[in-house]
Enzyme design. Structure first.
Site, PDB file in Angstrom:
ATOM      1  N   CYS A   1      -5.928  -0.821  -5.964  1.00  0.00           N
ATOM      2  CA  CYS A   1      -4.534  -0.784  -5.502  1.00  0.00           C
ATOM      3  C   CYS A   1      -3.778  -2.086  -5.748  1.00  0.00           C
ATOM      4  O   CYS A   1      -2.612  -2.200  -5.352  1.00  0.00           O
ATOM      5  CB  CYS A   1      -4.496  -0.445  -4.011  1.00  0.00           C
ATOM      6  SG  CYS A   1      -5.289   1.124  -3.616  1.00  0.00           S
TER       7      CYS A   1
ATOM      8  N   HIS B   1      -0.037  -3.470   1.785  1.00  0.00           N
ATOM      9  CA  HIS B   1      -0.587  -2.295   1.116  1.00  0.00           C
ATOM     10  C   HIS B   1      -0.940  -1.267   2.181  1.00  0.00           C
ATOM     11  O   HIS B   1      -1.560  -1.606   3.197  1.00  0.00           O
ATOM     12  CB  HIS B   1      -1.835  -2.664   0.315  1.00  0.00           C
ATOM     13  CG  HIS B   1      -2.644  -1.478  -0.088  1.00  0.00           C
ATOM     14  ND1 HIS B   1      -2.113  -0.440  -0.822  1.00  0.00           N
ATOM     15  CD2 HIS B   1      -3.943  -1.132   0.180  1.00  0.00           C
ATOM     16  CE1 HIS B   1      -3.043   0.482  -1.006  1.00  0.00           C
ATOM     17  NE2 HIS B   1      -4.159   0.090  -0.407  1.00  0.00           N
TER      18      HIS B   1
ATOM     19  N   GLU C   1      -4.852   3.489 -11.010  1.00  0.00           N
ATOM     20  CA  GLU C   1      -6.274   3.831 -11.029  1.00  0.00           C
ATOM     21  C   GLU C   1      -6.421   5.331 -11.241  1.00  0.00           C
ATOM     22  O   GLU C   1      -7.454   5.925 -10.949  1.00  0.00           O
ATOM     23  CB  GLU C   1      -6.978   3.373  -9.746  1.00  0.00           C
ATOM     24  CG  GLU C   1      -6.382   3.851  -8.452  1.00  0.00           C
ATOM     25  CD  GLU C   1      -7.101   3.267  -7.246  1.00  0.00           C
ATOM     26  OE1 GLU C   1      -8.187   3.788  -6.916  1.00  0.00           O
ATOM     27  OE2 GLU C   1      -6.582   2.314  -6.636  1.00  0.00           O
TER      28      GLU C   1
END
Length: 388
Positions: free
Chosen positions: A111, A233, A79
């Site tokens: 993400c 994550h 990103e």
């Protein structure tokens, strides 16, 4: 056919900020950063480092000539893209010397996109067992000085070779995914910095985790007892602790084991900070290299989350002698040999940016280390990368 991660490596810039010192300058109790969000150091990228150059450095740390000949798919999740049209994967393909008859393209979903790349790679290898794919997650998390997001910045890249008969982790075909249109974190094209609703984003992360975990259990009949560890994550490392507590609310007997592995899975992320698309896989790498309790056949759960939002839970099993195919000493040296940035220098650097008016840019050669890829210039609106 077994398909999964055959090689994995990472790169992070050669400089960092000490989180305790940043907290002191910001008038914050240091424990708020080191314990409250679980960060010790924060990698900071210079102007001559971007998502492309970091991705190339991560890839070069694992690729050999056999990989370069066999890779025919390059997938770049980010990103922090540098061009609205040209894929970052094309630069990576060229700079790493991968054979010309390959597909190369960029993926975006906050993400999550590196996970999306892995899923695409699995399908490609299933149809073309002799092929390999290079999947990369590379990002710079940047929120600005004196912002609530400042202590959750970071920079780095993780590169993975996906192949049949992988030597590190076989990925199971057992995932559960979820997509919802929400606004918990986003960055419009006109903004250098992301917008985030922090509380809502944390709640969404945990809600997605619960949803995909329940779906996964229905699909597979597996429970937490079937997993040696779970990686998450990590926008900041404390997030994984919250996630484990949410997962084990009805299976508290599994908490101790998962928490032990959690500590191993955050060693690298605590030193690097948030790297968006690569954060889950940096955590996986940390677990593989720092845990002494993983054995052949250990199942690892993986939770990927990308704001906006897409979530997915999937799993993989550790392969025999997986340790022989990791680069633990090199990765530890990478983190240990960085330079600490004084806070004043960090603040000055963070306020600099590449020209946005078509002006040329040239990196200072004395700031570039040998054997590494950098953005060396922008001339007539064309970005020039080199391995110095």
């Amino acid at each position: 056919m077994n398909i999964g991660i055959d090689k994995i490596g990472f790169y992070t810039p050669e400089q960092y900020v000490d989180m305790e010192k940043l907290a002191e300058v910001r008038g914050v109790e240091p424990a708020k950063y080191t314990i409250g969000i679980g960060q010790e150091r924060m990698a900071v990228a210079s102007l001559h480092e971007d998502a492309v150059s970091m991705a190339v450095n991560a890839a070069l740390s694992i690729l050999d000539d056999e990989d370069r000949k066999a890779i025919d798919l390059v997938l770049f999740g980010t990103e922090s893209g540098v061009d609205h049209s040209k894929s970052a994967a094309v630069w990576v393909h060229h700079l790493t010397g991968i054979q010309k008859n390959a597909r190369s393209f960029e993926l975006k979903q906050a993400c999550y996109s590196a996970t999306g790349g892995i899923k695409m790679a699995l399908g490609h290898i299933a149809l073309n067992p002799e092929s390999k794919a290079l999947v990369i997650g590379s990002d710079i998390a940047k929120y600005g000085l004196n912002t609530s997001g400042e202590p959750t910045q970071g920079a780095g890249a993780v590169a993975m070779v996906i192949s049949s008969d992988p030597r590190i982790l076989v990925l199971d075909n057992d995932s559960a995914a979820l997509t919802k249109d929400i606004s918990d974190f986003w960055r419009p094209l006109y903004s250098d910095y992301a917008f985030v609703d922090g509380k809502f984003s944390n709640e969404s992360y945990l809600s997605f985790l619960e949803d995909v975990w329940e779906n996964y259990k229905e699909k597979t009949d597996r429970e937490l007892k079937d997993f040696e560890a779970v990686c998450f994550h990590l926008p900041y490392t404390k997030m994984a602790k919250k996630a484990i507590l949410r997962l084990t609310k009805d299976a508290k007997e599994e908490t101790e084991r998962l928490m032990t592995h959690y500590e191993n899975s955050i060693v690298y992320n605590k030193q690097v900070g948030n790297i968006y698309t690569g954060s889950l896989y940096l955590s996986l790498l940390s677990l593989l290299e720092q845990s002494s309790k993983l054995t052949e056949g250990s199942r690892i759960g993986l939770f990927s989350y990308g704001s906006g939002a897409v979530g997915e839970f999937f799993s993989g099993t550790v392969q025999p002698r997986y340790e022989d195919f990791l680069n633990k000493e090199m990765h530890e040296a990478t983190l240990e040999n960085r330079r600490e940035l004084p806070i004043e220098e960090y603040e000055e650097l963070l306020q600099k940016s590449l020209p946005k008016d078509g002006s040329d840019f040239e990196a200072k050669s004395d700031q570039l280390s040998e054997g590494r890829a950098y953005l060396v210039a922008i001339k007539e609106n064309v970005r020039k990368y080199e391995i110095k």
